[in-house]
Design an enzyme around this catalytic site. Structure first.
Site, mmCIF file in Angstrom:
data_model
loop_
_atom_site.group_PDB
_atom_site.id
_atom_site.type_symbol
_atom_site.label_atom_id
_atom_site.label_comp_id
_atom_site.label_asym_id
_atom_site.label_seq_id
_atom_site.Cartn_x
_atom_site.Cartn_y
_atom_site.Cartn_z
ATOM 1 N N CYS A 48 -3.048 9.335 2.095
ATOM 2 C CA CYS A 48 -3.534 8.166 1.358
ATOM 3 C C CYS A 48 -4.801 7.589 2.006
ATOM 4 O O CYS A 48 -5.851 8.236 1.954
ATOM 5 C CB CYS A 48 -2.419 7.148 1.194
ATOM 6 S SG CYS A 48 -2.702 6.064 -0.211
ATOM 7 N N GLU A 92 5.158 10.422 4.472
ATOM 8 C CA GLU A 92 5.822 9.737 5.592
ATOM 9 C C GLU A 92 6.803 8.666 5.113
ATOM 10 O O GLU A 92 7.583 8.142 5.907
ATOM 11 C CB GLU A 92 4.775 9.120 6.544
ATOM 12 C CG GLU A 92 4.032 7.870 6.046
ATOM 13 C CD GLU A 92 2.861 8.172 5.106
ATOM 14 O OE1 GLU A 92 2.822 9.275 4.513
ATOM 15 O OE2 GLU A 92 1.999 7.284 4.948
ATOM 16 N N HIS A 134 2.267 9.558 -0.059
ATOM 17 C CA HIS A 134 2.809 9.197 1.265
ATOM 18 C C HIS A 134 4.034 10.037 1.656
ATOM 19 O O HIS A 134 5.169 9.551 1.511
ATOM 20 C CB HIS A 134 3.251 7.734 1.263
ATOM 21 C CG HIS A 134 2.123 6.751 1.278
ATOM 22 N ND1 HIS A 134 1.504 6.331 2.435
ATOM 23 C CD2 HIS A 134 1.508 6.109 0.260
ATOM 24 C CE1 HIS A 134 0.557 5.460 2.137
ATOM 25 N NE2 HIS A 134 0.536 5.309 0.822
HETATM 26 N N1 GLN Z 1 -6.092 1.755 -1.345
HETATM 27 C C1 GLN Z 1 -5.994 1.976 0.071
HETATM 28 C C2 GLN Z 1 -7.366 2.247 0.676
HETATM 29 O O1 GLN Z 1 -8.318 2.274 -0.016
HETATM 30 C C3 GLN Z 1 -5.071 3.131 0.387
HETATM 31 C C4 GLN Z 1 -3.643 2.736 0.136
HETATM 32 C C5 GLN Z 1 -2.632 3.428 0.957
HETATM 33 O O2 GLN Z 1 -2.901 4.067 1.990
HETATM 34 N N2 GLN Z 1 -1.411 3.278 0.527
HETATM 35 O O3 GLN Z 1 -7.461 2.441 1.848
#
Ligand code: GLN
Length: 198
Positions: free
Chosen positions: A78, A174, A172
């Site tokens: 992410c 994790e 995610h």
């Molecule tokens: N939207 C977040 C970002 O731009 C990422 C979100 C996340 O890691 N759950 O960093």
């Protein structure tokens, strides 16, 4: 085998737990000297604006790039995917590691669909679907020639990629019980000397 988990912000504790469950040693990374002797690096989910700023603040950018270029495997999830990307579509400027030849859109799912769970078909993990947990996740809008697409949504949008020693997911792993992404990453770490870096 010691896996360094970047512990500046975000879901680093969950990554540490997942890797330990699989029997590997972990080290939380906050300073460049802590990178000594690690065989793999995980950049967690969280907030990429904060993580990139802190990576620069703590002088971690160059040492991390050097590790990646010496074929040490990286996993970014992410926000971690955003931190690895060469190009980021974002309203704020981000100074990323620029290791992964992709262009990501940070806010690809908009407000209403910002968090959802979706079963993903990920051939490298076998037949059983993987629970893709998306929390304000990015989408890969463009992937360079050396980038392998690992997972896409039904509409074709790319949500996981691998480029040599660098693996990244928009979701995610994790935060779910299925440890197959971590298992796959630890296999990359075990066989890293066979992998082309950068
Ligand atoms: N939207 C977040 C970002 O731009 C990422 C979100 C996340 O890691 N759950 O960093």
């Amino acid at each position: 085998m010691k896996i360094g988990v970047l512990a500046l912000q975000g879901t680093f504790i969950e990554h540490v737990r997942a890797v330990r469950t699989m029997g590997a040693e972990t080290l939380e990374i906050r300073k460049p000297e802590e990178l000594e002797g690690v065989s793999g690096i995980i950049i967690p989910g969280g907030e990429s604006t904060v993580i990139t700023r802190l990576m620069h603040h703590y002088d971690l950018v160059e040492p991390l790039k050097q590790l990646a270029c010496s074929s040490v495997p990286f996993l970014g999830t992410c926000a971690g995917m955003i931190c690895l990307a060469k190009n980021v579509g974002s309203t704020v400027e981000l100074k990323t590691l620029q290791l992964l030849d992709i262009r990501v859109n940070r806010n690809a799912f908009g407000r209403q669909l910002s968090s959802f769970e979706k079963d993903l078909h990920i051939p490298i993990l076998g037949q059983k679907p993987f629970p893709g947990l998306f929390i304000r996740g990015p989408v890969v809008e463009q992937a360079g020639a050396g980038v392998e697409v690992i997972a896409s949504l039904d509409d074709g949008r790319i949500v996981a990629v691998r480029q040599g020693n660098i693996l990244a997911t928009a979701f995610h792993p994790e935060l779910v019980d299925d440890l197959r992404i971590h298992h796959y990453f630890l296999e990359l770490v075990r066989h890293h000397s066979l992998i082309k870096a950068c």
